[in-house]
Scaffold this motif. Structure first.
Motif, short mmCIF file in Angstrom:
data_model
loop_
_atom_site.label_atom_id
_atom_site.label_comp_id
_atom_site.label_asym_id
_atom_site.label_seq_id
_atom_site.Cartn_x
_atom_site.Cartn_y
_atom_site.Cartn_z
N LEU A 59 0.58 -1.13 -0.10
CA LEU A 59 0.35 -0.31 -0.42
C LEU A 59 0.98 1.99 -0.13
O LEU A 59 0.65 2.43 -0.34
N LEU A 60 1.72 1.18 0.62
CA LEU A 60 3.14 2.76 1.23
C LEU A 60 4.05 2.60 -0.64
O LEU A 60 3.91 3.67 -0.79
N THR A 61 3.78 1.47 -1.03
CA THR A 61 4.82 1.56 -1.99
C THR A 61 3.56 1.90 -3.52
O THR A 61 4.07 3.38 -4.37
N ALA A 62 2.41 1.33 -3.73
CA ALA A 62 1.47 1.97 -4.02
C ALA A 62 1.47 3.60 -4.00
O ALA A 62 1.38 4.48 -5.14
N VAL A 63 0.77 3.99 -2.76
CA VAL A 63 0.92 5.78 -2.98
C VAL A 63 2.41 6.31 -3.43
O VAL A 63 2.13 7.68 -3.31
N ILE A 64 3.04 5.78 -2.80
CA ILE A 64 4.13 6.45 -2.81
C ILE A 64 4.46 6.92 -4.66
O ILE A 64 4.53 7.71 -5.81
N VAL A 65 4.20 5.59 -5.37
CA VAL A 65 4.84 5.56 -6.54
C VAL A 65 3.30 6.58 -7.81
O VAL A 65 3.38 7.56 -8.00
N MET A 66 2.36 6.24 -7.04
CA MET A 66 0.92 7.53 -7.31
C MET A 66 1.33 9.14 -7.20
O MET A 66 1.21 10.04 -7.61
N GLY A 67 1.49 9.12 -5.94
CA GLY A 67 2.31 10.96 -5.64
C GLY A 67 3.46 11.04 -6.63
O GLY A 67 3.45 12.53 -7.03
N ILE A 68 4.38 10.28 -6.68
CA ILE A 68 5.66 10.67 -7.54
C ILE A 68 5.41 11.13 -9.12
O ILE A 68 5.80 11.46 -10.00
N GLY A 69 4.02 10.01 -9.66
CA GLY A 69 3.24 10.22 -11.45
C GLY A 69 2.56 11.06 -11.39
O GLY A 69 2.99 12.27 -12.04
N ALA A 70 2.33 11.64 -9.87
CA ALA A 70 1.52 12.81 -10.08
C ALA A 70 2.05 14.38 -10.04
O ALA A 70 2.68 15.46 -10.94
N MET A 93 -2.38 28.72 -15.29
CA MET A 93 -2.61 28.00 -14.53
C MET A 93 -3.96 27.31 -14.39
O MET A 93 -4.20 26.32 -14.12
N MET A 94 -5.53 27.08 -14.58
CA MET A 94 -6.46 27.01 -14.84
C MET A 94 -6.27 25.92 -15.30
O MET A 94 -6.49 24.52 -14.78
N ALA A 95 -5.64 25.55 -16.63
CA ALA A 95 -5.49 24.37 -17.26
C ALA A 95 -4.84 23.35 -16.40
O ALA A 95 -5.11 22.39 -16.27
N LEU A 96 -3.55 23.54 -15.36
CA LEU A 96 -2.53 23.02 -14.14
C LEU A 96 -3.75 22.20 -13.41
O LEU A 96 -4.02 21.16 -12.77
N ILE A 97 -4.49 22.85 -12.76
CA ILE A 97 -5.69 23.08 -11.71
C ILE A 97 -6.62 22.05 -12.77
O ILE A 97 -6.80 21.26 -11.56
N PHE A 98 -7.23 22.19 -13.79
CA PHE A 98 -8.22 21.06 -14.33
C PHE A 98 -6.98 19.97 -14.31
O PHE A 98 -8.05 19.26 -13.92
N THR A 99 -5.78 19.80 -14.78
CA THR A 99 -5.27 18.63 -15.01
C THR A 99 -5.05 17.93 -13.64
O THR A 99 -5.08 16.73 -13.57
N LEU A 100 -4.67 19.11 -12.61
CA LEU A 100 -4.54 18.27 -11.19
C LEU A 100 -6.02 17.23 -10.66
O LEU A 100 -6.22 16.83 -9.98
N VAL A 101 -7.38 18.12 -10.54
CA VAL A 101 -7.66 17.25 -10.53
C VAL A 101 -8.31 16.11 -11.02
O VAL A 101 -8.79 14.92 -10.61
N ILE A 102 -8.10 16.31 -12.85
CA ILE A 102 -8.70 14.67 -13.12
C ILE A 102 -7.34 14.41 -12.96
O ILE A 102 -7.99 12.48 -12.96
N VAL A 103 -6.24 14.23 -12.63
CA VAL A 103 -5.73 12.92 -12.59
C VAL A 103 -6.00 12.68 -11.42
O VAL A 103 -5.94 11.29 -11.22
N GLY A 104 -6.20 13.67 -9.97
CA GLY A 104 -6.67 12.51 -8.90
C GLY A 104 -8.47 11.62 -9.00
O GLY A 104 -8.07 10.59 -8.25
N ILE A 105 -9.24 12.13 -9.59
CA ILE A 105 -9.80 11.52 -10.05
C ILE A 105 -9.60 10.40 -10.32
O ILE A 105 -10.20 9.43 -10.14
N ALA A 106 -8.34 10.59 -11.11
CA ALA A 106 -8.38 9.21 -12.14
C ALA A 106 -7.93 8.23 -11.23
O ALA A 106 -7.40 6.94 -11.45
N LEU A 107 -6.18 8.58 -10.28
CA LEU A 107 -6.16 8.09 -9.66
C LEU A 107 -6.41 7.43 -9.03
O LEU A 107 -6.78 5.84 -8.07
N ALA A 108 -7.83 7.88 -7.88
CA ALA A 108 -8.89 7.59 -7.12
C ALA A 108 -9.44 6.11 -7.79
O ALA A 108 -9.95 5.08 -6.48
#
Length: 133
Positions: A59-70, A93-108
């Motif tokens: 679990l810790l490995t997966a969390v670290i890999v996903m964090g580094i991916g983001a 900057m709005m595009a960056l924020i949108f991308t972070l939200v989409i990446v968060g949804i995809a990872l979760a």
């Protein structure tokens, strides 16, 4: 008579965006090299963690890999797509924020799907197989 219906003095010419806060950032060799080196490092760390079995906790490995991916996605956006709060009037900057939200949804969502596949579809243990009809 001009071929263009709008003279360039109205801001529609080739230099229309200069002076209005819309200047696009252009990378330098130094910024591209920094981005490349960070990308290599951010790829090698998860590879080493997974292939070397460095951490006992999956679990810790997966969390670290996903964090580094983001983080790597942000590095690519900043160093290769030149996103910063000053260029294009802040829209990058709005595009960056949108991308972070989409990446968060995809990872979760990916974690949720993998968890449920593991919990509901993995092979049974030997003890479970003995109790089958």
């Amino acid at each position: 008579m001009s071929a263009s219906p709008h003279p360039s003095s109205h801001g529609h010419g080739a230099d229309a965006h200069h002076g209005h806060g819309h200047e696009a950032s252009h990378g330098t060799l130094k910024s591209y090299m920094i981005g490349f080196i960070l990308s290599v490092i951010l790829t090698a760390i998860p590879f080493g963690l997974v292939m070397g079995g460095v951490l006992d906790s999956k679990l810790l490995t997966a969390v670290i890999v996903m964090g580094i991916g983001a983080v790597q996605i942000v590095v690519h956006m900043v160093y290769f797509l030149h996103m910063n709060p000053r260029s294009e009037g802040g829209w990058t900057m709005m595009a960056l924020i949108f991308t972070l939200v989409i990446v968060g949804i995809a990872l979760a969502g990916s974690l949720w799907v993998m968890h449920h596949l593991n919990a509901n579809m993995m092979p049974m243990t030997h003890e479970m197989m003995k109790n089958m009809p």
